[in-house]
Every structure is written in structure tokens, then in C-alpha cells.
Design a protein around this motif. Structure first.
Motif, short mmCIF file in Angstrom:
data_model
loop_
_atom_site.label_atom_id
_atom_site.label_comp_id
_atom_site.label_asym_id
_atom_site.label_seq_id
_atom_site.Cartn_x
_atom_site.Cartn_y
_atom_site.Cartn_z
N MET A 148 -18.56 -102.87 10.56
CA MET A 148 -18.02 -101.58 10.14
C MET A 148 -18.24 -100.54 11.22
N LYS A 149 -17.22 -99.69 11.44
CA LYS A 149 -17.31 -98.61 12.40
C LYS A 149 -17.01 -97.29 11.70
N ILE A 150 -17.86 -96.28 11.93
CA ILE A 150 -17.65 -94.96 11.34
C ILE A 150 -17.52 -93.94 12.46
N GLU A 151 -16.41 -93.24 12.48
CA GLU A 151 -16.15 -92.22 13.50
C GLU A 151 -15.94 -90.88 12.80
N LYS A 152 -16.61 -89.85 13.31
CA LYS A 152 -16.48 -88.52 12.70
C LYS A 152 -15.50 -87.67 13.49
N LEU A 153 -14.47 -87.17 12.77
CA LEU A 153 -13.47 -86.31 13.37
C LEU A 153 -13.42 -84.99 12.61
N ALA A 154 -12.94 -83.95 13.27
CA ALA A 154 -12.85 -82.64 12.61
C ALA A 154 -11.53 -81.96 12.94
N GLY A 155 -11.03 -81.23 11.96
CA GLY A 155 -9.82 -80.43 12.15
C GLY A 155 -10.11 -78.99 11.78
N ILE A 156 -9.65 -78.06 12.61
CA ILE A 156 -9.84 -76.64 12.32
C ILE A 156 -8.46 -76.00 12.14
N ASP A 157 -8.26 -75.40 10.98
CA ASP A 157 -7.00 -74.75 10.63
C ASP A 157 -7.23 -73.24 10.61
N ILE A 158 -6.64 -72.54 11.58
CA ILE A 158 -6.79 -71.09 11.67
C ILE A 158 -5.53 -70.47 11.07
N GLY A 159 -5.59 -70.19 9.77
CA GLY A 159 -4.43 -69.70 9.05
C GLY A 159 -4.39 -68.19 8.93
N SER A 160 -3.41 -67.72 8.18
CA SER A 160 -3.22 -66.27 8.02
C SER A 160 -4.11 -65.69 6.94
N ASN A 161 -4.55 -66.53 6.01
CA ASN A 161 -5.39 -66.05 4.91
C ASN A 161 -6.84 -66.50 5.07
N ALA A 162 -7.08 -67.62 5.73
CA ALA A 162 -8.43 -68.15 5.88
C ALA A 162 -8.50 -69.12 7.06
N ILE A 163 -9.73 -69.41 7.48
CA ILE A 163 -9.98 -70.38 8.55
C ILE A 163 -10.79 -71.52 7.94
N ARG A 164 -10.37 -72.76 8.22
CA ARG A 164 -11.01 -73.91 7.59
C ARG A 164 -11.49 -74.92 8.62
N LEU A 165 -12.63 -75.52 8.31
CA LEU A 165 -13.14 -76.66 9.08
C LEU A 165 -13.23 -77.84 8.13
N LEU A 166 -12.61 -78.95 8.52
CA LEU A 166 -12.68 -80.19 7.75
C LEU A 166 -13.30 -81.27 8.61
N VAL A 167 -14.38 -81.88 8.13
CA VAL A 167 -15.02 -83.00 8.82
C VAL A 167 -14.77 -84.26 8.00
N VAL A 168 -14.31 -85.31 8.68
CA VAL A 168 -13.94 -86.55 7.99
C VAL A 168 -14.62 -87.75 8.63
N ASN A 169 -15.09 -88.67 7.80
CA ASN A 169 -15.57 -89.96 8.27
C ASN A 169 -14.40 -90.93 8.26
N VAL A 170 -14.09 -91.49 9.42
CA VAL A 170 -13.03 -92.50 9.49
C VAL A 170 -13.72 -93.86 9.54
N ILE A 171 -13.54 -94.64 8.48
CA ILE A 171 -14.26 -95.91 8.33
C ILE A 171 -13.30 -97.08 8.57
N THR A 172 -13.64 -97.91 9.52
CA THR A 172 -12.82 -99.09 9.81
C THR A 172 -13.67 -100.36 9.66
N GLU A 173 -13.07 -101.36 9.04
CA GLU A 173 -13.71 -102.66 8.89
C GLU A 173 -12.81 -103.74 9.47
N ASN A 174 -13.41 -104.81 9.92
CA ASN A 174 -12.66 -105.87 10.59
C ASN A 174 -11.52 -106.43 9.75
N ASN A 175 -11.77 -106.63 8.46
CA ASN A 175 -10.78 -107.26 7.60
C ASN A 175 -9.90 -106.26 6.84
#
Length: 296
Positions: free
Chosen positions: A1-28
Motif C-alpha cells: 500500500m502507498k499513501i501520498e498526501k496532496l493538497a488543493g487551495i481554492d482562493i474564491g470570492s467568498n472564502a479561501i479553502r485548504l483541502l488535504v487528501v490521502n491518496v491510497i493506492t494498492e497493488n490489486n
């Protein structure tokens, strides 16, 4: 199993957001699993500056810079390996946006891409809609932000057309959306959907997510046009203060939810649709998917 952490930042007109996601990959496993790890939302209403004054105020520029510093630290603590920050309509229209982007980069190392409406729609649309899309049916994708509404029509699993309109919740609060823009959006929706049978709307954005939560429906169910119209009347009948104290809405949600509901209702009527799917996806989700597949 491989876990990679990625983040997206959305700078909008009403608010600014940070989203952190674990991307999980398995061989099968046939595909990676994207599991949300953290979401941080900061209510910095950049649109009030950009749409009324043409530039971001010094106060909000400082607040935005502090938010980016906080996001930088949070990404470091979470062990994020790769991220992307995208700014939308407020920063697109602010005269001093380039200066702010440079200042944020110099103080935090975070690079901000100011994207146009078409790119914004493409990124949002790239999120995983497989759980609700029937490739044999037609849909109108409606993403309502503070400064713009992104529309995408697709049928038989293919994009037919897409367009960005300067109609957003913050603009409407500040009476910045002109009547002719509404008419233009109405004409565009009708021209691109009149030949499609049994069309449904897919809604994204914080306000439609909140409306869905208020409905107390189970995940996967749809909202009806009748429900949205009833909610619009109900919310409009309450004062701003009551929407906060009685309904428990955040102060920066309690005002924009009404114009947002109006936009969704209008899109549904113009496309002759009676139900709307709410998959709870947005720009930050799309950023992460594009990052993972090296499309950004």
C-alpha cells in the motif's frame, strides 16, 4: 500500500479553502482511493473588494497572506508532498492581484495560479462523478461561486459545451450582476439544453451543500425544484440574524445562501429540470485529482 498526501487551495470570492487528501493506492486495486484528511475554510470575502472597488484592500490582502502562511504550516505538518493553489473570479478582476500573488510567494513560498472561468470549470468537472452519472443521460453542471457561475452541459458521457458567467453570490449581494447577464445566461442554458430529454442538474458549491445538509436527506438522494423554491421562500422570510441564531448558519453563509439558491432555481427552470444531484465536490477536489494525474 502507498499513501501520498496532496493538497488543493481554492482562493474564491467568498472564502479561501485548504483541502488535504490521502491518496491510497494498492497493488490489486483498480483505482486509487481519495480520502479527505483535513478541510480548512477561512471566510475572507475578496469579492467585496474586487467587484466594488476593483482591487483587494490592504486589510484583506494581509488576511489572505496570513491564511497562506497558516496553510503552508498545515501542509508541512500533514506531510503534503505536492499542492496547487488556484484563485478565481475575485483575483481575476482585482487590479492588484499580480502584486498580491508575488507578496504571498515571497512570504510563504506558495505559488498562486489565477485561472480563468473555463479552466475553473474544467478542473471542477474533472472530479469523480461516476457515482451519480448515467452515461446514457444528460446533465447541466452548475457551480455557483462568489463571483461567477460555471456551467457545463454534458450528454452521453461527453461535454457538449461550457461557459462562465459573472453571476455569483457576492456580486448579487452587492448588486453587481446586471440584468443583461441573467438574460444571457438564460439564453445560453436554453439553447444548450432544449434538445436534451430528461435532463438533471448537478450542483456544486458550499451553498448547495448546505441546502442538501439542511434537507436531512441521505447521501446520494436528489433535491427537487419544489424543495429549493420552498427553501428560498423560507430563508428569505427570515432575518440575517435569525438565519445565524435559529438555523445555525455561519455569518458568511447566512447572507450568500439566498442568492445562491436563486441561481440554482433559475438554472433548473431554464433547463426544464426538476431535480438536482449534490455530490459535494468543488475546485479543491478537482485540483487534487489533476495533481495526482499530472494534469496541472
Amino acid at each position: 500500500m502507498k499513501i501520498e498526501k496532496l493538497a488543493g487551495i481554492d482562493i474564491g470570492s467568498n472564502a479561501i479553502r485548504l483541502l488535504v487528501v490521502n491518496v491510497i493506492t494498492e497493488n490489486n486495486a483498480p483505482a486509487p482511493v481519495f480520502k479527505k484528511s483535513a478541510i480548512v475554510r477561512v471566510p475572507i470575502r475578496l469579492g467585496e473588494d474586487a467587484f466594488l472597488k476593483g482591487e483587494i484592500s490592504e486589510n484583506n490582502a494581509i488576511r489572505m497572506q496570513k491564511a497562506m502562511q497558516a496553510f503552508s504550516l498545515l501542509m508541512d505538518v500533514h506531510g503534503v508532498k505536492k499542492y496547487k493553489a488556484c484563485a478565481t473570479s475575485a483575483m481575476r478582476e482585482a487590479n492588484n492581484s499580480v502584486e498580491i500573488v508575488k507578496s504571498v510567494f515571497n512570504s510563504t513560498g506558495i505559488e498562486i495560479d489565477i485561472i480563468d472561468g473555463k479552466k475553473e470549470a474544467e478542473i471542477i468537472f474533472s472530479t469523480d462523478l461516476s457515482t451519480i452519472i448515467d452515461v446514457k443521460k444528460s446533465y447541466l453542471y452548475v457551480d455557483v461561486g462568489g463571483g461567477s457561475t460555471e456551467l457545463t452541459v454534458f450528454s452521453n458521457g461527453k461535454i457538449i459545451n461550457s461557459k462562465s458567467f459573472k453571476i455569483g453570490t457576492v456580486r448579487l449581494l452587492n448588486k453587481e450582476s446586471k440584468q443583461f447577464i441573467w438574460k444571457t445566461m438564460e439564453k445560453w442554458i436554453k439553447e444548450n439544453t432544449h434538445h436534451l430529454r430528461s435532463l438533471s442538474v448537478i450542483g456544486s458549491g458550499g451553498n448547495i451543500n448546505k441546502l442538501f445538509k439542511m434537507s436531512e436527506k441521505p447521501i446520494g438522494k436528489t433535491l427537487t425544484l419544489h424543495y429549493l423554491e420552498a427553501q428560498y421562500e423560507f430563508l428569505s422570510s427570515m432575518s440575517y440574524e435569525d438565519r445565524i441564531t435559529v438555523l445555525g448558519l455561519n455569518p458568511d453563509r447566512a447572507d450568500v445562501i439566498i442568492p445562491a439558491t436563486k441561481i440554482y432555481i433559475s438554472a433548473m427552470k431554464w433547463s426544464d429540470s426538476h431535480k438536482i444531484h449534490v455530490p459535494k465536490i468543488g475546485l479543491a477536489d478537482g485540483i487534487i485529482k489533476n495533481l495526482y494525474f499530472n494534469k496541472l
